[in-house]
Motif scaffolding. Structure first.
Motif, PDB file in Angstrom:
ATOM      1  N   ALA A   1      -7.794 -63.869 -30.714  1.00 57.50           N
ATOM      2  CA  ALA A   1      -7.295 -62.955 -29.688  1.00 57.50           C
ATOM      3  C   ALA A   1      -7.390 -63.566 -28.297  1.00 57.50           C
ATOM      4  CB  ALA A   1      -8.066 -61.637 -29.746  1.00 57.50           C
ATOM      5  N   ASP A   2      -8.402 -64.415 -28.085  1.00 62.82           N
ATOM      6  CA  ASP A   2      -8.593 -65.018 -26.761  1.00 62.82           C
ATOM      7  C   ASP A   2      -7.709 -66.237 -26.523  1.00 62.82           C
ATOM      8  OD1 ASP A   2      -9.961 -66.465 -28.711  1.00 62.82           O
ATOM      9  OD2 ASP A   2     -11.489 -67.167 -27.303  1.00 62.82           O
ATOM     10  N   LYS A   3      -6.898 -66.613 -27.523  1.00 62.79           N
ATOM     11  CA  LYS A   3      -6.038 -67.797 -27.391  1.00 62.79           C
ATOM     12  C   LYS A   3      -4.553 -67.427 -27.363  1.00 62.79           C
ATOM     13  CE  LYS A   3      -9.538 -70.711 -27.754  1.00 62.79           C
ATOM     14  NZ  LYS A   3      -9.969 -71.568 -26.637  1.00 62.79           N
ATOM     15  N   SER A   4      -4.259 -66.162 -27.127  1.00 62.65           N
ATOM     16  CA  SER A   4      -2.871 -65.698 -27.280  1.00 62.65           C
ATOM     17  C   SER A   4      -1.901 -66.393 -26.329  1.00 62.65           C
ATOM     18  CB  SER A   4      -2.796 -64.179 -27.081  1.00 62.65           C
ATOM     19  OG  SER A   4      -3.199 -63.834 -25.769  1.00 62.65           O
ATOM     20  N   GLU A   5      -2.359 -66.780 -25.140  1.00 63.95           N
ATOM     21  CA  GLU A   5      -1.459 -67.402 -24.163  1.00 63.95           C
ATOM     22  C   GLU A   5      -1.538 -68.922 -24.181  1.00 63.95           C
ATOM     23  OE1 GLU A   5       0.878 -65.719 -22.661  1.00 63.95           O
ATOM     24  OE2 GLU A   5       0.089 -63.962 -23.710  1.00 63.95           O
ATOM     25  N   ASN A   6      -2.277 -69.473 -25.131  1.00 62.91           N
ATOM     26  CA  ASN A   6      -2.349 -70.929 -25.259  1.00 62.91           C
ATOM     27  C   ASN A   6      -1.158 -71.460 -26.037  1.00 62.91           C
ATOM     28  OD1 ASN A   6      -5.057 -70.162 -24.465  1.00 62.91           O
ATOM     29  ND2 ASN A   6      -5.733 -72.186 -25.109  1.00 62.91           N
ATOM     30  N   TYR A   7      -0.742 -72.675 -25.679  1.00 61.95           N
ATOM     31  CA  TYR A   7       0.315 -73.361 -26.417  1.00 61.95           C
ATOM     32  C   TYR A   7      -0.316 -74.173 -27.554  1.00 61.95           C
ATOM     33  CZ  TYR A   7       3.506 -72.000 -22.717  1.00 61.95           C
ATOM     34  OH  TYR A   7       4.268 -71.259 -21.863  1.00 61.95           O
ATOM     35  N   PRO A   8       0.459 -74.517 -28.593  1.00 61.40           N
ATOM     36  CA  PRO A   8      -0.109 -75.277 -29.712  1.00 61.40           C
ATOM     37  C   PRO A   8      -0.871 -76.525 -29.283  1.00 61.40           C
ATOM     38  CG  PRO A   8       2.040 -74.450 -30.328  1.00 61.40           C
ATOM     39  CD  PRO A   8       1.850 -74.095 -28.873  1.00 61.40           C
ATOM     40  N   SER A   9      -0.377 -77.222 -28.276  1.00 60.10           N
ATOM     41  CA  SER A   9      -1.053 -78.452 -27.834  1.00 60.10           C
ATOM     42  C   SER A   9      -2.430 -78.183 -27.245  1.00 60.10           C
ATOM     43  CB  SER A   9      -0.191 -79.185 -26.805  1.00 60.10           C
ATOM     44  OG  SER A   9       0.003 -78.375 -25.647  1.00 60.10           O
ATOM     45  N   GLN A  10      -2.693 -76.921 -26.907  1.00 57.08           N
ATOM     46  CA  GLN A  10      -3.984 -76.549 -26.340  1.00 57.08           C
ATOM     47  C   GLN A  10      -4.945 -76.008 -27.396  1.00 57.08           C
ATOM     48  OE1 GLN A  10      -2.096 -73.799 -23.549  1.00 57.08           O
ATOM     49  NE2 GLN A  10      -2.748 -75.106 -21.840  1.00 57.08           N
ATOM     50  N   LEU A  11      -4.539 -76.044 -28.659  1.00 58.07           N
ATOM     51  CA  LEU A  11      -5.332 -75.502 -29.762  1.00 58.07           C
ATOM     52  C   LEU A  11      -5.771 -76.619 -30.697  1.00 58.07           C
ATOM     53  CD1 LEU A  11      -3.067 -72.443 -30.674  1.00 58.07           C
ATOM     54  CD2 LEU A  11      -5.140 -72.402 -29.257  1.00 58.07           C
ATOM     55  N   SER A  12      -6.931 -76.444 -31.308  1.00 53.26           N
ATOM     56  CA  SER A  12      -7.368 -77.387 -32.340  1.00 53.26           C
ATOM     57  C   SER A  12      -6.503 -77.222 -33.588  1.00 53.26           C
ATOM     58  CB  SER A  12      -8.829 -77.131 -32.699  1.00 53.26           C
ATOM     59  OG  SER A  12      -8.955 -75.900 -33.399  1.00 53.26           O
ATOM     60  N   GLY A  13      -6.637 -78.169 -34.515  1.00 50.43           N
ATOM     61  CA  GLY A  13      -5.873 -78.064 -35.756  1.00 50.43           C
ATOM     62  C   GLY A  13      -6.187 -76.794 -36.525  1.00 50.43           C
ATOM     63  N   GLY A  14      -7.476 -76.444 -36.602  1.00 54.22           N
ATOM     64  CA  GLY A  14      -7.850 -75.227 -37.307  1.00 54.22           C
ATOM     65  C   GLY A  14      -7.282 -73.986 -36.641  1.00 54.22           C
ATOM     66  N   GLN A  15      -7.269 -73.978 -35.309  1.00 52.32           N
ATOM     67  CA  GLN A  15      -6.693 -72.843 -34.585  1.00 52.32           C
ATOM     68  C   GLN A  15      -5.179 -72.764 -34.799  1.00 52.32           C
ATOM     69  OE1 GLN A  15      -8.163 -73.912 -30.711  1.00 52.32           O
ATOM     70  NE2 GLN A  15      -9.962 -72.571 -30.879  1.00 52.32           N
ATOM     71  N   GLN A  16      -4.507 -73.911 -34.785  1.00 56.71           N
ATOM     72  CA  GLN A  16      -3.064 -73.902 -35.032  1.00 56.71           C
ATOM     73  C   GLN A  16      -2.740 -73.364 -36.426  1.00 56.71           C
ATOM     74  OE1 GLN A  16      -0.614 -77.309 -33.643  1.00 56.71           O
ATOM     75  NE2 GLN A  16      -2.552 -78.176 -32.925  1.00 56.71           N
ATOM     76  N   GLN A  17      -3.562 -73.746 -37.410  1.00 60.43           N
ATOM     77  CA  GLN A  17      -3.295 -73.267 -38.763  1.00 60.43           C
ATOM     78  C   GLN A  17      -3.527 -71.757 -38.860  1.00 60.43           C
ATOM     79  OE1 GLN A  17      -1.373 -73.664 -41.078  1.00 60.43           O
ATOM     80  NE2 GLN A  17      -2.256 -75.268 -42.388  1.00 60.43           N
ATOM     81  N   ARG A  18      -4.518 -71.257 -38.126  1.00 60.39           N
ATOM     82  CA  ARG A  18      -4.739 -69.812 -38.134  1.00 60.39           C
ATOM     83  C   ARG A  18      -3.585 -69.070 -37.452  1.00 60.39           C
ATOM     84  NH1 ARG A  18     -10.363 -68.658 -35.729  1.00 60.39           N
ATOM     85  NH2 ARG A  18     -10.349 -70.796 -34.949  1.00 60.39           N
ATOM     86  N   VAL A  19      -3.016 -69.662 -36.409  1.00 58.65           N
ATOM     87  CA  VAL A  19      -1.815 -69.074 -35.805  1.00 58.65           C
ATOM     88  C   VAL A  19      -0.676 -69.063 -36.822  1.00 58.65           C
ATOM     89  CG1 VAL A  19      -0.057 -69.306 -34.010  1.00 58.65           C
ATOM     90  CG2 VAL A  19      -2.464 -69.701 -33.447  1.00 58.65           C
ATOM     91  N   ALA A  20      -0.551 -70.151 -37.590  1.00 53.73           N
ATOM     92  CA  ALA A  20       0.507 -70.225 -38.608  1.00 53.73           C
ATOM     93  C   ALA A  20       0.315 -69.132 -39.663  1.00 53.73           C
ATOM     94  CB  ALA A  20       0.513 -71.607 -39.258  1.00 53.73           C
ATOM     95  N   ILE A  21      -0.923 -68.844 -40.031  1.00 51.44           N
ATOM     96  CA  ILE A  21      -1.182 -67.761 -40.986  1.00 51.44           C
ATOM     97  C   ILE A  21      -0.793 -66.418 -40.370  1.00 51.44           C
ATOM     98  CG2 ILE A  21      -3.008 -66.510 -42.219  1.00 51.44           C
ATOM     99  CD1 ILE A  21      -4.456 -69.224 -42.526  1.00 51.44           C
ATOM    100  N   ALA A  22      -1.182 -66.197 -39.110  1.00 57.45           N
ATOM    101  CA  ALA A  22      -0.809 -64.955 -38.436  1.00 57.45           C
ATOM    102  C   ALA A  22       0.709 -64.813 -38.355  1.00 57.45           C
ATOM    103  CB  ALA A  22      -1.421 -64.915 -37.035  1.00 57.45           C
TER     104      ALA A  22
END
Length: 249
Positions: free
Chosen positions: A136-157
């Protein structure tokens, strides 16, 4: 939820899947396991109409995928295939996020542009899903600003945003550093606890033992073993399974 009967798939002279019989009930979690080239990812892709089959049938949520149900094997149009894909959400090993969109917009894009959900509602739902996967705290971040695990969790969402009845995971942790694997597996465990039907291609043995109802082992395009985790890992029936487990465990 899923029923595959006597299904074959070949690329020219190479038979990738040979006489596959396979089913998944509502709320089941099934892990597809096997050596490289065994056909497990291809099997998963047939469930989402990303691969056409050569013979047999594949049904997801009662609908025959890729072909009309008139006995003539008439290929479906792209619009019909897109409608069928609403049954399934798919998560790949490489996250495939839109790099110029924030995490929130990545999750909201499908409902807005495919389902026609109003923008405000799509963003509200996307916020709830990002909260579900702990971002929830990463909603305004771009993929390049996220770790791999965070990007995959966005992909699941993002996959969940389309309200699928079945979730398909194609080696969702294979591109992650070891310390990021658990944060993705934790989300998958949460989905299991909520009753989501899932088919997962993975070599995460801990997840298989903790979450899977069945483990399906493929080798050379055939299903060799289909058993609950305790039997699969503790007392496999087939020598090919025992040989494989001896190499990876």
């Amino acid at each position: 939820m899923i029923e595959v009967r006597n299904m074959t798939k070949a690329y020219h002279d190479l038979v990738v899947l040979d006489g596959i019989d396979f089913s998944v009930g509502k709320g089941e979690v099934v892990l597809l396991l096997g050596p490289s080239g065994s056909g497990k990812s291809t099997l998963l892709r047939t469930l989402n109409c990303l691969e056409t089959i050569d013979s047999g049938t594949v049904r997801v949520c009662g609908e025959m995928t890729g072909f009309s149900d008139d006995g003539k094997r008439t290929p479906l149009s792209e619009a019909q295939i897109a409608r069928q894909r609403h049954h399934t959400g798919m998560v790949f090993q490489n996250f495939n996020l839109f790099p110029m969109m924030t995490a929130l917009d990545n999750v909201a894009s499908g409902p807005r542009h495919v389902l026609g959900t109003p923008a405000d509602r799509a963003r509200r739902q996307a916020t709830e899903l990002l909260d579900l996967v702990g971002l929830a705290d990463k909603s305004e971040n771009y993929p390049s600003q996220l770790s791999g695990g965070q990007q995959q969790r966005v992909a699941i969402a993002r996959a969940l945003a389309m309200r699928p009845e079945v979730m398909l995971f194609d080696e969702p942790t294979s591109a992650l550093d070891p310390e990021m694997v658990n944060e993705v597996l934790d989300v998958m465990l949460r989905l299991r606890d909520e009753g989501m039907t899932m088919v997962v291609v993975s070599h995460e043995m801990g997840f298989a033992k903790a979450a899977a109802d069945r483990v399906v082992f493929l080798s050379d395009g055939k299903i060799v073993e289909d058993a609950p985790p305790e039997k699969f890992f503790g007392n496999p029936e087939h020598a090919r399974t025992r040989q494989f487990l001896g190499r990876i465990l």
